[in-house]
Design a protein around this motif. Structure first.
Motif, PDB file in Angstrom:
ATOM      1  N   ALA A  13       1.075  -1.816   0.221  1.00  0.00           N
ATOM      2  CA  ALA A  13       0.142   0.205  -0.229  1.00  0.00           C
ATOM      3  C   ALA A  13       0.774   1.066  -0.016  1.00  0.00           C
ATOM      4  O   ALA A  13       0.477   2.208   0.693  1.00  0.00           O
ATOM      5  N   SER A  14       1.590   1.207  -0.800  1.00  0.00           N
ATOM      6  CA  SER A  14       1.879   1.905  -1.129  1.00  0.00           C
ATOM      7  C   SER A  14       2.109   3.481  -1.697  1.00  0.00           C
ATOM      8  O   SER A  14       1.371   3.254  -2.719  1.00  0.00           O
ATOM      9  N   GLN A  15       3.125   4.648  -1.459  1.00  0.00           N
ATOM     10  CA  GLN A  15       2.309   5.731  -3.106  1.00  0.00           C
ATOM     11  C   GLN A  15       3.523   5.720  -4.049  1.00  0.00           C
ATOM     12  O   GLN A  15       2.679   6.292  -4.528  1.00  0.00           O
ATOM     13  N   SER A  16       4.032   5.227  -4.135  1.00  0.00           N
ATOM     14  CA  SER A  16       4.425   4.856  -5.232  1.00  0.00           C
ATOM     15  C   SER A  16       3.145   4.376  -6.071  1.00  0.00           C
ATOM     16  O   SER A  16       3.358   3.957  -7.147  1.00  0.00           O
ATOM     17  N   GLU A  17       2.553   3.345  -5.491  1.00  0.00           N
ATOM     18  CA  GLU A  17       1.431   2.484  -6.206  1.00  0.00           C
ATOM     19  C   GLU A  17       0.079   2.876  -6.106  1.00  0.00           C
ATOM     20  O   GLU A  17      -0.393   3.258  -7.112  1.00  0.00           O
ATOM     21  N   LYS A  18       0.638   3.834  -5.500  1.00  0.00           N
ATOM     22  CA  LYS A  18      -0.820   5.048  -5.854  1.00  0.00           C
ATOM     23  C   LYS A  18      -0.205   5.427  -6.749  1.00  0.00           C
ATOM     24  O   LYS A  18      -1.374   6.262  -7.695  1.00  0.00           O
ATOM     25  N   VAL A  19       0.410   6.424  -7.094  1.00  0.00           N
ATOM     26  CA  VAL A  19       0.826   7.337  -8.626  1.00  0.00           C
ATOM     27  C   VAL A  19       0.941   5.928  -9.147  1.00  0.00           C
ATOM     28  O   VAL A  19       0.054   6.514 -11.006  1.00  0.00           O
ATOM     29  N   GLU A 150       2.003  11.936  -0.358  1.00  0.00           N
ATOM     30  CA  GLU A 150       0.652  12.504   0.782  1.00  0.00           C
ATOM     31  C   GLU A 150      -0.584  13.372  -0.045  1.00  0.00           C
ATOM     32  O   GLU A 150      -1.320  12.775   0.372  1.00  0.00           O
ATOM     33  N   SER A 151      -0.284  14.122  -0.392  1.00  0.00           N
ATOM     34  CA  SER A 151      -1.187  15.629  -0.319  1.00  0.00           C
ATOM     35  C   SER A 151      -1.207  15.492  -2.081  1.00  0.00           C
ATOM     36  O   SER A 151      -2.259  16.665  -2.300  1.00  0.00           O
ATOM     37  N   VAL A 152      -1.867  14.374  -2.828  1.00  0.00           N
ATOM     38  CA  VAL A 152      -1.672  14.879  -4.298  1.00  0.00           C
ATOM     39  C   VAL A 152      -2.337  13.278  -4.983  1.00  0.00           C
ATOM     40  O   VAL A 152      -1.634  12.616  -3.871  1.00  0.00           O
ATOM     41  N   LEU A 153      -2.511  13.143  -6.424  1.00  0.00           N
ATOM     42  CA  LEU A 153      -2.620  12.300  -6.610  1.00  0.00           C
ATOM     43  C   LEU A 153      -3.984  10.781  -5.955  1.00  0.00           C
ATOM     44  O   LEU A 153      -4.311   9.801  -6.179  1.00  0.00           O
ATOM     45  N   ASN A 154      -5.070  11.830  -4.424  1.00  0.00           N
ATOM     46  CA  ASN A 154      -5.626  10.769  -4.159  1.00  0.00           C
ATOM     47  C   ASN A 154      -7.238  10.671  -4.325  1.00  0.00           C
ATOM     48  O   ASN A 154      -7.313  12.124  -4.972  1.00  0.00           O
ATOM     49  N   ASP A 155      -7.370   9.654  -4.723  1.00  0.00           N
ATOM     50  CA  ASP A 155      -9.047   9.507  -5.013  1.00  0.00           C
ATOM     51  C   ASP A 155     -10.400  10.231  -4.296  1.00  0.00           C
ATOM     52  O   ASP A 155     -11.152  11.180  -4.973  1.00  0.00           O
ATOM     53  N   ASP A 156      -9.820  10.660  -2.896  1.00  0.00           N
ATOM     54  CA  ASP A 156     -10.931  11.792  -2.515  1.00  0.00           C
ATOM     55  C   ASP A 156      -9.851  13.192  -2.652  1.00  0.00           C
ATOM     56  O   ASP A 156      -9.264  13.738  -2.313  1.00  0.00           O
ATOM     57  N   PRO A 157     -10.904  13.908  -2.963  1.00  0.00           N
ATOM     58  CA  PRO A 157     -10.325  15.781  -3.080  1.00  0.00           C
ATOM     59  C   PRO A 157     -10.092  16.404  -2.113  1.00  0.00           C
ATOM     60  O   PRO A 157      -9.231  16.952  -1.986  1.00  0.00           O
TER      61      PRO A 157
END
Length: 204
Positions: A13-19, A150-157
């Motif tokens: 559940a890394s930020q890299s995988e989120k990106v 952590e403060s960008v590219l999140n599904d929740d605006p």
């Protein structure tokens, strides 16, 4: 056209995988390619390289052949790396040691690095300097450094910094458009036969 995204973090559940998943969705939503494949190094799915890979080890073949096929059928790559202690994670460096059959050769790749603060430049330099020699992946001049991830590219605006989030979404679309055109162009280079690896298997 097929684009493969490689998420280079070992963490679950890394930020890299989120990106990586944002990039995969962008490629699809913007119709930049017909097919995508996301490969994540979460939890270290690949053992460290050893010389038995050169000896045709059945264990290595069983593990690598499915991945090799996906990479070989790809026209371009997005390589995502977090910055750990100013470095590329060891699992991602190990990944580049494993492909000696031309799977990545003369195919374009976009570097995307991830930092929880204002870093991210060191992995760009490291990947450009030392990850391409024998596999012959071709990094394009464009790159993305996702700072304060952590403060960008999140599904929740509500979790996003609106200004930074909008900038990174636009910049990523722009860079992926460039990657697409490099993939088209280098496909012609490979088709020419000039990139045959049989005479000089390794880079200098």
């Amino acid at each position: 056209m097929k684009i493969t995204i490689i998420s280079g973090s070992h963490r679950k559940a890394s930020q890299s995988e989120k990106v990586a998943r944002f990039i995969q969705n962008t490629l699809r939503d913007e119709n930049l390619c017909e097919e995508t494949w996301l490969y994540t190094l979460a939890e270290n799915p690949l053992p460290l390289w050893d010389e038995s890979i050169w000896e045709g080890s059945p264990d290595w073949q069983e593990r690598l052949d499915p991945i090799s096929g996906q990479l070989a059928s790809s026209d371009g790559f997005v390589v995502i790396s977090p910055e750990w202690h100013g470095q590329v994670p060891s699992g991602l460096k190990n990944f580049f040691l494993l492909w000696g059959k031309g799977e990545l050769a003369h195919k374009p790749a976009l570097i995307v690095t991830v930092s929880s603060a204002d870093g991210g430049a060191y992995p760009v330099a490291e990947l450009r300097m030392s990850s391409y020699k024998n596999n012959r992946i071709c990094y394009i001049p464009e790159q993305i450094i996702v700072r304060n991830v952590e403060s960008v590219l999140n599904d929740d605006p509500d979790q996003n910094n609106a200004d930074a989030d909008g900038y990174f979404r636009q910049r990523i679309r722009y860079a992926l458009g460039i990657l697409k055109e490099y993939a088209r162009a280098l496909g012609q280079v490979r088709a020419s036969g000039a990139t045959d690896l049989s005479q000089f298997k390794n880079g200098m």
